[in-house]
Design an enzyme around this catalytic site. Structure first.
Site, PDB file in Angstrom:
ATOM      1  N   SER A 177       0.831  -1.215   0.000  1.00  0.00           N
ATOM      2  CA  SER A 177       0.000   0.000   0.000  1.00  0.00           C
ATOM      3  C   SER A 177       0.864   1.263   0.000  1.00  0.00           C
ATOM      4  O   SER A 177       0.539   2.251  -0.673  1.00  0.00           O
ATOM      5  CB  SER A 177      -0.959   0.001   1.192  1.00  0.00           C
ATOM      6  OG  SER A 177      -0.284  -0.231   2.401  1.00  0.00           O
ATOM      7  N   HIS A 195       5.897 -12.778   7.205  1.00  0.00           N
ATOM      8  CA  HIS A 195       6.103 -11.395   6.793  1.00  0.00           C
ATOM      9  C   HIS A 195       7.268 -11.323   5.813  1.00  0.00           C
ATOM     10  O   HIS A 195       8.212 -12.108   5.913  1.00  0.00           O
ATOM     11  CB  HIS A 195       6.386 -10.489   7.995  1.00  0.00           C
ATOM     12  CG  HIS A 195       6.148  -9.053   7.696  1.00  0.00           C
ATOM     13  ND1 HIS A 195       7.101  -8.232   7.146  1.00  0.00           N
ATOM     14  CD2 HIS A 195       5.030  -8.294   7.813  1.00  0.00           C
ATOM     15  CE1 HIS A 195       6.582  -7.038   6.967  1.00  0.00           C
ATOM     16  NE2 HIS A 195       5.336  -7.041   7.356  1.00  0.00           N
ATOM     17  N   HIS A 204      -1.993  -8.870   1.982  1.00  0.00           N
ATOM     18  CA  HIS A 204      -1.672  -7.589   2.659  1.00  0.00           C
ATOM     19  C   HIS A 204      -2.789  -7.309   3.673  1.00  0.00           C
ATOM     20  O   HIS A 204      -3.079  -8.155   4.522  1.00  0.00           O
ATOM     21  CB  HIS A 204      -1.505  -6.521   1.578  1.00  0.00           C
ATOM     22  CG  HIS A 204      -0.897  -5.225   2.027  1.00  0.00           C
ATOM     23  ND1 HIS A 204      -0.226  -5.077   3.209  1.00  0.00           N
ATOM     24  CD2 HIS A 204      -0.869  -3.993   1.428  1.00  0.00           C
ATOM     25  CE1 HIS A 204       0.195  -3.822   3.327  1.00  0.00           C
ATOM     26  NE2 HIS A 204      -0.187  -3.134   2.258  1.00  0.00           N
ATOM     27  N   ARG A 215       3.445  -5.035  16.609  1.00  0.00           N
ATOM     28  CA  ARG A 215       2.053  -4.573  16.494  1.00  0.00           C
ATOM     29  C   ARG A 215       1.108  -5.671  16.985  1.00  0.00           C
ATOM     30  O   ARG A 215       0.061  -5.399  17.551  1.00  0.00           O
ATOM     31  CB  ARG A 215       1.744  -4.187  15.039  1.00  0.00           C
ATOM     32  CG  ARG A 215       2.634  -3.064  14.514  1.00  0.00           C
ATOM     33  CD  ARG A 215       2.461  -2.843  13.023  1.00  0.00           C
ATOM     34  NE  ARG A 215       2.796  -4.025  12.234  1.00  0.00           N
ATOM     35  CZ  ARG A 215       2.627  -4.134  10.923  1.00  0.00           C
ATOM     36  NH1 ARG A 215       2.127  -3.113  10.246  1.00  0.00           N
ATOM     37  NH2 ARG A 215       2.964  -5.237  10.284  1.00  0.00           N
ATOM     38  N   ASP A 261      -1.974  -8.576  11.628  1.00  0.00           N
ATOM     39  CA  ASP A 261      -3.362  -8.951  11.352  1.00  0.00           C
ATOM     40  C   ASP A 261      -3.853 -10.153  12.165  1.00  0.00           C
ATOM     41  O   ASP A 261      -5.041 -10.478  12.118  1.00  0.00           O
ATOM     42  CB  ASP A 261      -3.520  -9.247   9.853  1.00  0.00           C
ATOM     43  CG  ASP A 261      -3.219  -8.020   9.015  1.00  0.00           C
ATOM     44  OD1 ASP A 261      -3.718  -6.942   9.370  1.00  0.00           O
ATOM     45  OD2 ASP A 261      -2.480  -8.132   8.027  1.00  0.00           O
TER      46      ASP A 261
HETATM   47  N1  HAX Z   1       1.337 -19.891   5.715  1.00  0.00           N
HETATM   48  C1  HAX Z   1       1.769 -20.806   4.829  1.00  0.00           C
HETATM   49  N2  HAX Z   1       2.839 -20.624   4.018  1.00  0.00           N
HETATM   50  C2  HAX Z   1       3.514 -19.470   4.157  1.00  0.00           C
HETATM   51  C3  HAX Z   1       3.145 -18.484   5.089  1.00  0.00           C
HETATM   52  C4  HAX Z   1       1.991 -18.720   5.872  1.00  0.00           C
HETATM   53  N3  HAX Z   1       1.545 -17.826   6.738  1.00  0.00           N
HETATM   54  N4  HAX Z   1       4.008 -17.470   4.997  1.00  0.00           N
HETATM   55  C5  HAX Z   1       4.892 -17.779   4.026  1.00  0.00           C
HETATM   56  N5  HAX Z   1       4.577 -18.979   3.516  1.00  0.00           N
HETATM   57  C6  HAX Z   1       5.206 -19.669   2.379  1.00  0.00           C
HETATM   58  C7  HAX Z   1       5.074 -18.794   1.140  1.00  0.00           C
HETATM   59  O1  HAX Z   1       3.780 -18.929   0.568  1.00  0.00           O
HETATM   60  C8  HAX Z   1       6.189 -19.330   0.268  1.00  0.00           C
HETATM   61  O2  HAX Z   1       5.772 -20.564  -0.264  1.00  0.00           O
HETATM   62  P1  HAX Z   1       6.139 -20.981  -1.789  1.00  0.00           P
HETATM   63  O3  HAX Z   1       7.627 -20.946  -1.848  1.00  0.00           O
HETATM   64  O4  HAX Z   1       5.552 -22.325  -1.923  1.00  0.00           O
HETATM   65  O5  HAX Z   1       5.500 -19.955  -2.664  1.00  0.00           O
HETATM   66  C9  HAX Z   1       7.282 -19.617   1.311  1.00  0.00           C
HETATM   67  O6  HAX Z   1       6.602 -19.786   2.565  1.00  0.00           O
HETATM   68  C10 HAX Z   1       8.307 -18.521   1.462  1.00  0.00           C
HETATM   69  O7  HAX Z   1       7.646 -17.316   1.744  1.00  0.00           O
HETATM   70  P2  HAX Z   1       8.375 -16.193   2.623  1.00  0.00           P
HETATM   71  O8  HAX Z   1       9.596 -15.771   1.893  1.00  0.00           O
HETATM   72  O9  HAX Z   1       8.520 -16.645   4.023  1.00  0.00           O
HETATM   73  O10 HAX Z   1       7.268 -15.041   2.643  1.00  0.00           O
HETATM   74  P3  HAX Z   1       6.971 -13.923   1.544  1.00  0.00           P
HETATM   75  O11 HAX Z   1       7.852 -12.765   1.805  1.00  0.00           O
HETATM   76  O12 HAX Z   1       7.003 -14.492   0.165  1.00  0.00           O
HETATM   77  O13 HAX Z   1       5.455 -13.569   1.865  1.00  0.00           O
HETATM   78  C11 HAX Z   1       3.589 -13.034   3.189  1.00  0.00           C
HETATM   79  C12 HAX Z   1       5.080 -12.815   2.969  1.00  0.00           C
HETATM   80  C13 HAX Z   1       3.124 -12.075   4.256  1.00  0.00           C
HETATM   81  C14 HAX Z   1       2.855 -12.714   1.880  1.00  0.00           C
HETATM   82  C15 HAX Z   1       3.344 -14.505   3.625  1.00  0.00           C
HETATM   83  O14 HAX Z   1       4.003 -14.750   4.837  1.00  0.00           O
HETATM   84  C16 HAX Z   1       1.878 -14.860   3.722  1.00  0.00           C
HETATM   85  O15 HAX Z   1       1.265 -15.214   2.707  1.00  0.00           O
HETATM   86  N6  HAX Z   1       1.271 -14.766   4.962  1.00  0.00           N
HETATM   87  C17 HAX Z   1      -0.146 -15.010   5.156  1.00  0.00           C
HETATM   88  C18 HAX Z   1      -0.968 -13.807   4.729  1.00  0.00           C
HETATM   89  C19 HAX Z   1      -0.779 -12.661   5.683  1.00  0.00           C
HETATM   90  O16 HAX Z   1      -0.859 -12.801   6.889  1.00  0.00           O
HETATM   91  N7  HAX Z   1      -0.559 -11.459   5.131  1.00  0.00           N
HETATM   92  C20 HAX Z   1      -0.400 -10.236   5.926  1.00  0.00           C
HETATM   93  C21 HAX Z   1       1.047  -9.806   6.051  1.00  0.00           C
HETATM   94  C22 HAX Z   1       1.217  -8.542   6.857  1.00  0.00           C
HETATM   95  C23 HAX Z   1       0.595  -7.391   6.143  1.00  0.00           C
HETATM   96  O17 HAX Z   1       0.988  -6.920   5.106  1.00  0.00           O
HETATM   97  N8  HAX Z   1      -0.479  -6.918   6.670  1.00  0.00           N
HETATM   98  O18 HAX Z   1      -1.196  -6.014   6.035  1.00  0.00           O
END
Ligand code: HAX
Length: 443
Positions: free
Chosen positions: A241, A318, A271, A327, A373
């Site tokens: 964002s 994250h 996000h 947070r 979150d």
């Molecule tokens: N559950 C399952 N798998 C997860 C995970 C979770 N909570 N977090 C990361 N992973 C997986 C990823 O999907 C990725 O898998 P692939 O290689 O198979 O694609 C792997 O672990 C490596 O990911 P990473 O490098 O640890 O994490 P990223 O930087 O790629 O992604 C995310 C960060 C926040 C998008 C991710 O942790 C996620 O999808 N979390 C769940 C959704 C979430 O809570 N989002 C909110 C984040 C905070 C925010 O912005 N708030 O607004």
């Protein structure tokens, strides 16, 4: 010139001069190296943007102008009788770099009250949308509908000098932030309370008045809102964002266009929408298990079944953080201090015990800890706000504080159009062959 604008002008002029000198002397110094994994991997960790309001440390979490969340809770002015910081204070801090005193925050609250009138056509625009339109879409449309009042856009059309951009951006920022709670509350009351609208109470602070217009009069909820609106405000510049605001604003699109775009980024499930997804996922778990008091073993099995079905655990992980999100911890602390009995809050705490070892065992998740979150939904439900589709709007109202104060800085520092370089996979293969003598097999 108002007192905050004057202060911002002085600070930004001074920093602008410093940056010019800095670039003249050191503009050619290297600050980062980039590997191919980062190019394909969502540009993680590449240092490539200036964002003045806050800085994120992977281990310590966010600092706003150097202050951690526990420090903000201690130092920022509060509402009378309250214990949580007023988000107005954080906005002041992010914009000019110093903690405001009580009088300065009072001035800001009153200034926003004077600017808070939402034009009537904005409500009519919202009313034209089907009721089931997601509240984040309604918010984004509502912000866009206000764009015809943009001071920046009007002055630009009349030939504004570029040295005045910061001034017009400041005016739009102040107006937009002032109006957002009214717009956001309108959407909530329209969707969930038969369009029975509640008029503002101008004796209240920005967050307290938002809670009032939502119809949430309990002082506990108002205090939680003040904390919520403070801790969600900013998370440096690279999150989706914030970066969207920065990118769109860099074309000299005005703050309304930039913020609306940012809201669309925040509405994604990876996000901001994660706060709605967390509670949806927990409620599904409760329904599936047939108990509102699941054991750690039951939660563990449910987590594994979610992962086995190819979904993420919402509220965990994250892109930058590598520790439990401060947070999340602030909200946990708030719950410990203020919530005596809540099955949902207890579930959130049990999930905190259960999920990190499971995610760690996958061997690929870089951060197995909860993010911002993971906690909010349980607290919102505790105070009676059950409509979880709306939760990301609360986040959005807060996020405007950070991204718009950053946009004031971007215009004051004259940051240019953003335009990074992209390449094709064919280019990558050619580059590897030339620079590293590597032959990449054709598939
Ligand atoms: N559950 C399952 N798998 C997860 C995970 C979770 N909570 N977090 C990361 N992973 C997986 C990823 O999907 C990725 O898998 P692939 O290689 O198979 O694609 C792997 O672990 C490596 O990911 P990473 O490098 O640890 O994490 P990223 O930087 O790629 O992604 C995310 C960060 C926040 C998008 C991710 O942790 C996620 O999808 N979390 C769940 C959704 C979430 O809570 N989002 C909110 C984040 C905070 C925010 O912005 N708030 O607004």
């Amino acid at each position: 010139m108002d007192l905050l604008k004057q202060l911002f002008y002085e600070k930004s002029q001074a920093l602008g001069k410093e940056v010019k000198e800095l670039l003249k002397e050191h503009g050619d110094k290297k600050v980062d190296d980039v590997v191919l994994e980062q190019v394909y991997g969502g540009m993680r960790d590449i240092t490539c943007m200036i964002w003045e309001p806050s800085l994120l440390d992977p281990e310590e979490g966010i600092r706003f102008r150097g202050y951690s969340i526990p420090e903000l809770r201690e130092k920022l002015p509060r509402a009378p009788g309250g214990k949580e910081p007023l988000p107005e204070g954080l906005f002041w801090l992010m914009l000019v770099g110093s903690i405001p005193n009580k009088e300065q925050v009072k001035w800001l609250t009153e200034n926003w009250v004077r600017r808070s009138n939402v034009p009537e056509h904005v409500f009519r625009t919202i009313d034209a949308l089907p009721l089931e339109t997601h509240p984040m879409t309604q918010l984004s449309v509502g912000v866009m509908a206000m764009q015809n009042t943009s001071v920046f856009a009007q002055r630009y059309t009349s030939g504004m000098n570029k040295t005045e951009y910061w001034d017009a951006t400041y005016e739009d920022t102040m107006n937009l932030v002032a109006r957002l709670p009214r717009l956001a509350a309108y959407i909530y009351r329209r969707m969930y309370h038969g369009n029975n609208q509640i008029l503002p109470d101008i004796s209240l602070d920005w967050g307290g008045n938002y809670a009032h217009m939502l119809g949430m009069e309990e002082e506990g909820f108002k205090e939680y809102m003040r904390l919520f609106l403070t801790i969600h405000a900013d998370h440096e510049g690279g999150n989706a964002s914030a970066h969207t605001t920065h990118l769109v604003g860099s074309t000299l699109s005005d703050p309304y266009l930039s913020l609306s775009a940012a809201m669309n980024a925040l509405a994604g499930p990876l996000h901001g929408l994660a706060n709605q997804e967390v509670i949806r996922w927990i409620q599904k778990m409760v329904d599936t298990l047939g108990t509102s008091k699941p054991s750690r073993e039951q939660i563990s099995e449910y987590v594994k079944s979610t992962l086995a079905s190819g979904r993420v655990i919402p509220g965990y992980g994250h892109a930058v953080l590598r520790k439990p999100d401060p947070r999340f911890m602030a909200q946990r602390q708030f719950a410990e201090d203020n919530v005596q009995e809540s099955d949902l809050v207890k579930i959130v705490w049990k999930i905190f015990d259960v999920v990190p070892p499971i995610l760690t065992s996958l061997g690929k998740v870089k951060n197995p800890w909860p993010n911002v979150d993971a906690h909010s939904g349980a607290l919102l439900i505790h105070y009676g706000m059950r409509e979880y589709n709306y939760y990301t709007v609360l986040f959005a109202v807060s996020r405007a504080l950070g991204v718009l104060s950053a946009q004031c800085w971007a215009r004051a520092l004259g940051l240019p159009l953003e335009r990074p370089k992209s390449v094709t996979t064919a280019w990558v293969k050619e580059y590897l062959a030339k620079e590293y003598n590597v032959a990449v097999a054709e598939s």
